[in-house]
Design a protein around this motif. Sequence first.
Motif, PDB file in Angstrom:
ATOM      1  N   TRP A   1       0.454  -1.424   0.085  1.00 17.23           N
ATOM      2  CA  TRP A   1      -0.271  -0.274  -0.013  1.00 17.23           C
ATOM      3  C   TRP A   1       0.624   1.235   0.252  1.00 17.23           C
ATOM      4  O   TRP A   1       0.501   2.331  -0.798  1.00 17.23           O
ATOM      5  N   PHE A   2       1.723   1.112   0.839  1.00 14.84           N
ATOM      6  CA  PHE A   2       3.244   2.568   0.660  1.00 14.84           C
ATOM      7  C   PHE A   2       3.260   2.656  -0.850  1.00 14.84           C
ATOM      8  O   PHE A   2       3.576   3.509  -1.215  1.00 14.84           O
ATOM      9  N   TYR A   3       4.140   1.512  -1.293  1.00 16.22           N
ATOM     10  CA  TYR A   3       5.311   1.525  -2.595  1.00 16.22           C
ATOM     11  C   TYR A   3       3.834   2.322  -3.489  1.00 16.22           C
ATOM     12  O   TYR A   3       4.292   2.734  -4.159  1.00 16.22           O
ATOM     13  N   GLU A   4       2.253   1.655  -3.670  1.00 17.21           N
ATOM     14  CA  GLU A   4       1.335   2.076  -4.641  1.00 17.21           C
ATOM     15  C   GLU A   4       0.309   3.442  -4.477  1.00 17.21           C
ATOM     16  O   GLU A   4      -0.037   3.501  -5.079  1.00 17.21           O
ATOM     17  N   ASN A   5       1.029   4.264  -3.285  1.00 11.02           N
ATOM     18  CA  ASN A   5       0.506   5.290  -2.800  1.00 11.02           C
ATOM     19  C   ASN A   5       0.686   6.677  -2.301  1.00 11.02           C
ATOM     20  O   ASN A   5       0.881   7.231  -1.455  1.00 11.02           O
ATOM     21  N   ASN A   6       2.976   6.925  -2.768  1.00 11.12           N
ATOM     22  CA  ASN A   6       3.416   7.888  -2.583  1.00 11.12           C
ATOM     23  C   ASN A   6       4.388   7.487  -1.469  1.00 11.12           C
ATOM     24  O   ASN A   6       4.407   9.410  -0.733  1.00 11.12           O
ATOM     25  N   TYR A   7       3.877   7.335  -0.327  1.00  8.01           N
ATOM     26  CA  TYR A   7       4.717   6.851   1.174  1.00  8.01           C
ATOM     27  C   TYR A   7       5.831   6.051   1.162  1.00  8.01           C
ATOM     28  O   TYR A   7       5.699   5.153   0.404  1.00  8.01           O
ATOM     29  N   THR A   8       6.830   6.060   1.472  1.00  5.91           N
ATOM     30  CA  THR A   8       8.125   5.702   1.321  1.00  5.91           C
ATOM     31  C   THR A   8       8.520   5.098   2.573  1.00  5.91           C
ATOM     32  O   THR A   8       9.073   5.996   3.621  1.00  5.91           O
ATOM     33  N   ILE A   9       9.082   4.451   2.791  1.00  2.76           N
ATOM     34  CA  ILE A   9       9.521   3.435   4.172  1.00  2.76           C
ATOM     35  C   ILE A   9      10.710   4.294   4.760  1.00  2.76           C
ATOM     36  O   ILE A   9      11.874   4.482   3.549  1.00  2.76           O
ATOM     37  N   ILE A  10      10.407   5.158   5.627  1.00  2.00           N
ATOM     38  CA  ILE A  10      11.744   5.306   5.777  1.00  2.00           C
ATOM     39  C   ILE A  10      13.559   4.421   7.360  1.00  2.00           C
ATOM     40  O   ILE A  10      13.682   4.959   7.785  1.00  2.00           O
ATOM     41  N   CYS A  11      11.825   3.142   7.890  1.00  2.00           N
ATOM     42  CA  CYS A  11      12.773   3.167   8.538  1.00  2.00           C
ATOM     43  C   CYS A  11      11.937   1.687   9.170  1.00  2.00           C
ATOM     44  O   CYS A  11      10.286   1.873   9.520  1.00  2.00           O
ATOM     45  N   GLU A  12      12.673   0.513   9.842  1.00  2.00           N
ATOM     46  CA  GLU A  12      11.147  -0.740   9.803  1.00  2.00           C
ATOM     47  C   GLU A  12      12.540  -1.222  10.878  1.00  2.00           C
ATOM     48  O   GLU A  12      13.390  -1.056  11.199  1.00  2.00           O
ATOM     49  N   LYS A  13      11.481  -2.036  12.064  1.00  2.00           N
ATOM     50  CA  LYS A  13      12.337  -2.276  13.376  1.00  2.00           C
ATOM     51  C   LYS A  13      11.704  -3.512  13.473  1.00  2.00           C
ATOM     52  O   LYS A  13      10.444  -3.956  13.388  1.00  2.00           O
ATOM     53  N   ILE A  14      11.947  -4.718  14.257  1.00  2.00           N
ATOM     54  CA  ILE A  14      11.177  -6.384  13.863  1.00  2.00           C
ATOM     55  C   ILE A  14      12.017  -6.566  15.755  1.00  2.00           C
ATOM     56  O   ILE A  14      13.239  -5.910  16.076  1.00  2.00           O
ATOM     57  N   LEU A  15      11.181  -6.642  15.972  1.00  2.00           N
ATOM     58  CA  LEU A  15      11.262  -6.904  17.888  1.00  2.00           C
ATOM     59  C   LEU A  15      10.752  -8.280  18.380  1.00  2.00           C
ATOM     60  O   LEU A  15       9.133  -8.335  17.917  1.00  2.00           O
ATOM     61  N   GLU A  16      10.948  -8.438  19.446  1.00  2.00           N
ATOM     62  CA  GLU A  16      10.225  -9.651  20.022  1.00  2.00           C
ATOM     63  C   GLU A  16      10.177  -9.739  21.645  1.00  2.00           C
ATOM     64  O   GLU A  16      10.724  -8.806  22.291  1.00  2.00           O
ATOM     65  N   GLU A  17       8.542  -9.957  21.445  1.00  2.00           N
ATOM     66  CA  GLU A  17       8.442  -9.660  23.159  1.00  2.00           C
ATOM     67  C   GLU A  17       6.801 -10.457  23.664  1.00  2.00           C
ATOM     68  O   GLU A  17       6.127 -10.455  23.052  1.00  2.00           O
ATOM     69  N   SER A  18       7.014 -11.108  24.501  1.00  2.00           N
ATOM     70  CA  SER A  18       6.412 -11.965  25.404  1.00  2.00           C
ATOM     71  C   SER A  18       6.409 -13.303  24.184  1.00  2.00           C
ATOM     72  O   SER A  18       5.375 -14.023  24.034  1.00  2.00           O
ATOM     73  N   GLY A  19       7.163 -14.130  23.583  1.00  2.00           N
ATOM     74  CA  GLY A  19       6.970 -14.990  22.275  1.00  2.00           C
ATOM     75  C   GLY A  19       6.328 -14.352  20.768  1.00  2.00           C
ATOM     76  O   GLY A  19       6.601 -15.465  20.330  1.00  2.00           O
ATOM     77  N   HIS A  20       6.475 -13.409  20.536  1.00  2.00           N
ATOM     78  CA  HIS A  20       6.097 -12.970  19.875  1.00  2.00           C
ATOM     79  C   HIS A  20       6.692 -11.806  18.898  1.00  2.00           C
ATOM     80  O   HIS A  20       7.502 -11.103  19.417  1.00  2.00           O
ATOM     81  N   ILE A  21       6.952 -11.979  17.489  1.00  2.00           N
ATOM     82  CA  ILE A  21       7.919 -11.636  17.119  1.00  2.00           C
ATOM     83  C   ILE A  21       6.559  -9.925  16.575  1.00  2.00           C
ATOM     84  O   ILE A  21       6.231 -10.741  15.666  1.00  2.00           O
ATOM     85  N   TYR A  22       7.009  -8.792  16.257  1.00  2.00           N
ATOM     86  CA  TYR A  22       6.866  -8.046  15.600  1.00  2.00           C
ATOM     87  C   TYR A  22       7.838  -6.983  14.636  1.00  2.00           C
ATOM     88  O   TYR A  22       8.871  -6.470  14.795  1.00  2.00           O
ATOM     89  N   GLU A  23       7.122  -6.185  13.687  1.00  2.00           N
ATOM     90  CA  GLU A  23       7.798  -5.767  12.397  1.00  2.00           C
ATOM     91  C   GLU A  23       7.225  -4.150  12.785  1.00  2.00           C
ATOM     92  O   GLU A  23       5.969  -4.321  13.407  1.00  2.00           O
ATOM     93  N   ILE A  24       7.558  -3.208  12.560  1.00  2.00           N
ATOM     94  CA  ILE A  24       7.539  -1.942  12.770  1.00  2.00           C
ATOM     95  C   ILE A  24       8.256  -1.068  11.514  1.00  2.00           C
ATOM     96  O   ILE A  24       8.648  -1.397  11.425  1.00  2.00           O
ATOM     97  N   ILE A  25       6.705  -1.132  10.866  1.00  2.00           N
ATOM     98  CA  ILE A  25       6.765  -0.232   9.445  1.00  2.00           C
ATOM     99  C   ILE A  25       6.844   1.779   9.069  1.00  2.00           C
ATOM    100  O   ILE A  25       5.673   1.519   9.355  1.00  2.00           O
ATOM    101  N   VAL A  26       7.729   2.635   8.930  1.00  2.00           N
ATOM    102  CA  VAL A  26       7.441   3.622   9.000  1.00  2.00           C
ATOM    103  C   VAL A  26       7.667   4.602   7.964  1.00  2.00           C
ATOM    104  O   VAL A  26       8.727   4.450   7.395  1.00  2.00           O
TER     105      VAL A  26
END
Length: 240
Positions: free
Chosen positions: A133-158
Amino acid sequence: MNNTIKLSERLRTVATFITEGAVFADIGSDHAYLPCYVCLNDGNAHAIAGEVKEGPFKSALETVNKHELAARVEVRLGDGLHILHDGEVNQLVIAGMGGSLIRSILEDGKDRLSGVQRIITQPNVNERNVRKWFYENNYTIICEKILEESGHIYEIIVADKQVDKSPYTAELLQEQLLFGPLLLEHKTETFIKKWKKELSKRIRVIDEMKKAKEQNQNKISEFEKELSWVQEVLKNGSEQ
């Protein structure tokens, strides 16, 4: 008044991407913890907390009133971005739901995004849908984070609106949408752990599809192609 709000590491990380003095909306706000946390730590921030269900809406109101933030955190009941007026906020947070749902919220509310310079997402699954969606709508990813918490892995996309430099390359676009263009550049231990799990999952899915009486060869080929990408990424990751 209790001035402290304890956020999960996941939400604390999301909060770091909200710039000082932002006017932002948090869609699916979950008790309004994130908007209240940000506004307690930034006297110039203002927020709108959106909830689609009556119960969480009332809980969010309680949190705001408990911290005496009604002048700076407004809680609204409604679906997705339809709680917003166009141009009302300059940043947007959508965290803690599936990537397909995040994409549909953004797509359905595109007419409310003209003033939104930054979108911070934290999809629980299907991160590729958000990147597309970002790629198709003129929003450019400037940061991505990946972290694990309480047994789950999460990605944050800005993503920021219309930044000149794209993180993608034409020949690797599909792989970058799957793995994350910036996460691919710095394969952390958590990234490797996630994709080892995904490797096993894809092998099982392919095996089940091949056992089916009526096989979908296109789908099998698609999964096998992705499997080869994952194997290559893990091979290269182990060599770093």
